[in-house]
Design a protein around this motif. Structure first.
Motif, PDB file in Angstrom:
ATOM      1  N   GLN A   1       0.817  -1.148  -0.102  1.00  0.00           N
ATOM      2  CA  GLN A   1       0.066   0.009  -0.027  1.00  0.00           C
ATOM      3  C   GLN A   1       0.890   1.382  -0.038  1.00  0.00           C
ATOM      4  O   GLN A   1       1.904   1.424   0.856  1.00  0.00           O
ATOM      5  CB  GLN A   1      -0.898   0.072   1.218  1.00  0.00           C
TER       6      GLN A   1
ATOM      7  N   HIS B   1      -5.800   3.780   0.600  1.00  0.00           N
ATOM      8  CA  HIS B   1      -6.319   2.450   0.928  1.00  0.00           C
ATOM      9  C   HIS B   1      -6.993   2.027  -0.517  1.00  0.00           C
ATOM     10  O   HIS B   1      -7.964   2.393  -0.688  1.00  0.00           O
ATOM     11  CB  HIS B   1      -7.281   2.521   2.134  1.00  0.00           C
ATOM     12  N   CYS B   2      -6.290   0.962  -1.105  1.00  0.00           N
ATOM     13  CA  CYS B   2      -6.912   0.465  -2.204  1.00  0.00           C
ATOM     14  C   CYS B   2      -6.458  -1.057  -2.233  1.00  0.00           C
ATOM     15  O   CYS B   2      -5.972  -1.746  -1.467  1.00  0.00           O
ATOM     16  CB  CYS B   2      -6.321   1.137  -3.360  1.00  0.00           C
TER      17      CYS B   2
ATOM     18  N   GLY C   1      -3.828  -2.121  -3.922  1.00  0.00           N
ATOM     19  CA  GLY C   1      -2.485  -2.210  -3.478  1.00  0.00           C
ATOM     20  C   GLY C   1      -1.927  -2.997  -4.647  1.00  0.00           C
ATOM     21  O   GLY C   1      -2.409  -3.476  -5.738  1.00  0.00           O
TER      22      GLY C   1
ATOM     23  N   TYR D   1       0.535  -4.979   3.371  1.00  0.00           N
ATOM     24  CA  TYR D   1      -0.442  -5.556   4.313  1.00  0.00           C
ATOM     25  C   TYR D   1      -0.659  -7.120   3.802  1.00  0.00           C
ATOM     26  O   TYR D   1      -0.070  -7.609   2.911  1.00  0.00           O
ATOM     27  CB  TYR D   1      -1.961  -5.107   3.591  1.00  0.00           C
TER      28      TYR D   1
ATOM     29  N   GLY E   1      -5.058  -4.892   6.694  1.00  0.00           N
ATOM     30  CA  GLY E   1      -4.862  -3.161   6.891  1.00  0.00           C
ATOM     31  C   GLY E   1      -5.774  -2.887   8.016  1.00  0.00           C
ATOM     32  O   GLY E   1      -5.956  -1.509   8.251  1.00  0.00           O
TER      33      GLY E   1
ATOM     34  N   ARG F   1     -12.284  -2.176   0.358  1.00  0.00           N
ATOM     35  CA  ARG F   1     -11.744  -2.022  -0.617  1.00  0.00           C
ATOM     36  C   ARG F   1     -12.375  -2.892  -1.830  1.00  0.00           C
ATOM     37  O   ARG F   1     -11.558  -3.026  -2.889  1.00  0.00           O
ATOM     38  CB  ARG F   1     -10.241  -2.401  -0.675  1.00  0.00           C
TER      39      ARG F   1
END
Length: 439
Positions: free
Chosen positions: A228, A272-273, A275, A337, A364, A406
């Motif tokens: 991330q 925050h996705c 990744g 993560y 996460g 996510r």
């Protein structure tokens, strides 16, 4: 197999959030032989997700279980005798750029839990909870006063000290290379330096290194290492004073999150996705496993993030705090993560092996629970973990999709040819000039 034999030898691999909290709670219950190993010569491990200047503490979850557990953690964080100078109750602003299904569900859960929440229906309402002189382009959200942030590295160090004072053995610089197994049961581990540690029970709490460290366990689809993107800005003392009173902010519609500045005037933010994964081929079965790429393995190059993420974060910063949008970034980091397919943790016995427990899969959102998360593993080991939770966190559970933080995002393969350089971090007034005013 669960056992309340307090004299059994328990070996924990990994001194991060899951591992050190588990050691603490086992010792607290009277287990007398607890040993913790960690690959890093320095603890807490500099490249672990548990090691950072801050981690968010939010009770805002769509799942009431996590919300309730977080309120318990917050009560612990507030105890200065246990956690001196670790927790800052800044509040957490959820949303800001409009609601998404997860945030709407989290708001309902917060209300049901009796959290101190307040709806922020427009820009003026959001502006009112920010310090004077701090402008924002955010326009819709809610704030929870039950939450804030913790100094993550300091908190992990504090809990490690607790474990040692309680009689636990903590060994740094012990990289595990294999499990010691006999008849299908784990009896210990062997380290890269040839040292063997035998135990009645082994707990693997190695975070994003779990799948790659133990490929024989075939956990690569259940414990995915995803990087991330995180960046920081070094504020002046005057700027830091102005932004100090801001709440933490997180928006699951855009993925953007940002903290108030810390004591060193550092402002941290990220997206925050899904990744980025770093797939590495292994010979067995022509498989690939995502392996963390960090400063420990790749030096400064392991800190660089994709240029595209740097640009996205700057654009989201422009929406949140337009005054800072052009500023130079001081540092970048890929924070790795350990993602599970459903974002629920893994805390369970490995199927078919009564001597092995897996405790990881933070996805996460585990660190905020540091004071209490080890209690779940201790319950599992002692045989008191409630059946619904055994099922929820089982290693071999069916990973049923649900409302995730996510869910709109997908993981991307990390392309090292398009990582940011030092030149990409410099002040960017051209970016600011190109942005239409939304204020």
């Amino acid at each position: 197999m669960a056992s309340n034999d307090l004299s059994q030898k328990i070996l924990i691999v990994g001194a991060g959030c899951f591992g050190i909290s588990t050691a603490y709670h086992l010792l607290k219950r009277g287990y007398s032989s607890i040993t913790v190993l960690d690959r890093s010569a320095t603890l807490p491990a500099p490249d672990a997700a548990s090691t950072d200047i801050n981690r968010m503490v939010r009770s805002s979850y769509s799942d009431p279980f996590y919300s309730k557990l977080c309120h318990e953690a917050i009560e612990s964080w507030r105890d200065q005798s246990e956690w001196p100078d670790v927790y800052r109750e800044s509040g957490v602003l959820m949303g800001g750029a409009g609601y998404d299904p997860y945030t709407e569900a989290a708001y309902r859960t917060d209300l049901a839990m009796g959290a101190r929440v307040r709806d922020l229906p427009d820009r003026a309402a959001i502006q009112a909870v920010l310090p004077p002189g701090v402008r924002t382009g955010l326009f819709r959200g809610y704030i929870s006063r039950d939450g804030g942030w913790v100094d993550a590295a300091k908190a992990t160090t504090t809990m490690t000290s607790k474990v040692i004072r309680m009689g636990g053995q903590v060994h740094a610089g012990k990289s595990v290379c294999s499990l010691v197994r006999n008849g299908g049961k784990t009896h210990g581990i062997e380290c890269a330096d040839g040292t063997v540690f035998l135990a009645d029970l082994v707990i693997i709490a190695t975070g994003s290194w779990t799948a790659s460290n133990f490929p024989d366990l075939r956990l690569e689809e259940k414990c995915v290492a995803a990087g991330q993107s995180v960046v920081t800005i070094q504020l002046t003392a005057e700027e830091s004073e102005r932004y100090h009173g801001c709440p933490c902010m997180v928006n699951y519609k855009t993925g953007f999150y940002i903290f108030p500045p810390n004591k060193d005037n550092i402002l941290k933010m990220g997206k925050h996705c899904g990744g980025h994964v770093n797939p590495v081929h292994i010979s067995e079965g022509h498989r690939t496993i995502s392996v963390p790429r960090t400063a420990s393995s790749h030096g400064d190059d392991g800190l660089r993030i994709p240029k595209s993420m740097l640009q996205e974060i700057r654009a989201l910063l422009a929406m949140t705090f337009p005054e800072l949008a052009h500023r130079a970034f001081a540092s970048t980091r890929l924070c790795w993560y350990t993602d599970t397919p459903d974002e629920d943790w893994i805390i369970g016995f490995y199927p078919g092996d009564e001597g092995l427990v897996i405790a990881t899969g933070g996805s996460g959102h585990a660190y905020k629970f540091l004071p209490v998360i080890g209690r779940l593993t201790a319950d599992l080991i002692s045989g008191t973990l409630e059946p619904p939770l055994r099922k929820k966190f089982a290693v071999d559970r069916a990973f049923v999709p649900h409302e995730k933080t996510r869910s709109p995002s997908v993981m991307e393969v990390l392309d090292v040819s398009v990582l940011c350089s030092a030149d990409d971090l410099v002040a960017n007034r051209a970016f600011l000039a190109s942005r239409p005013s939304r204020l």
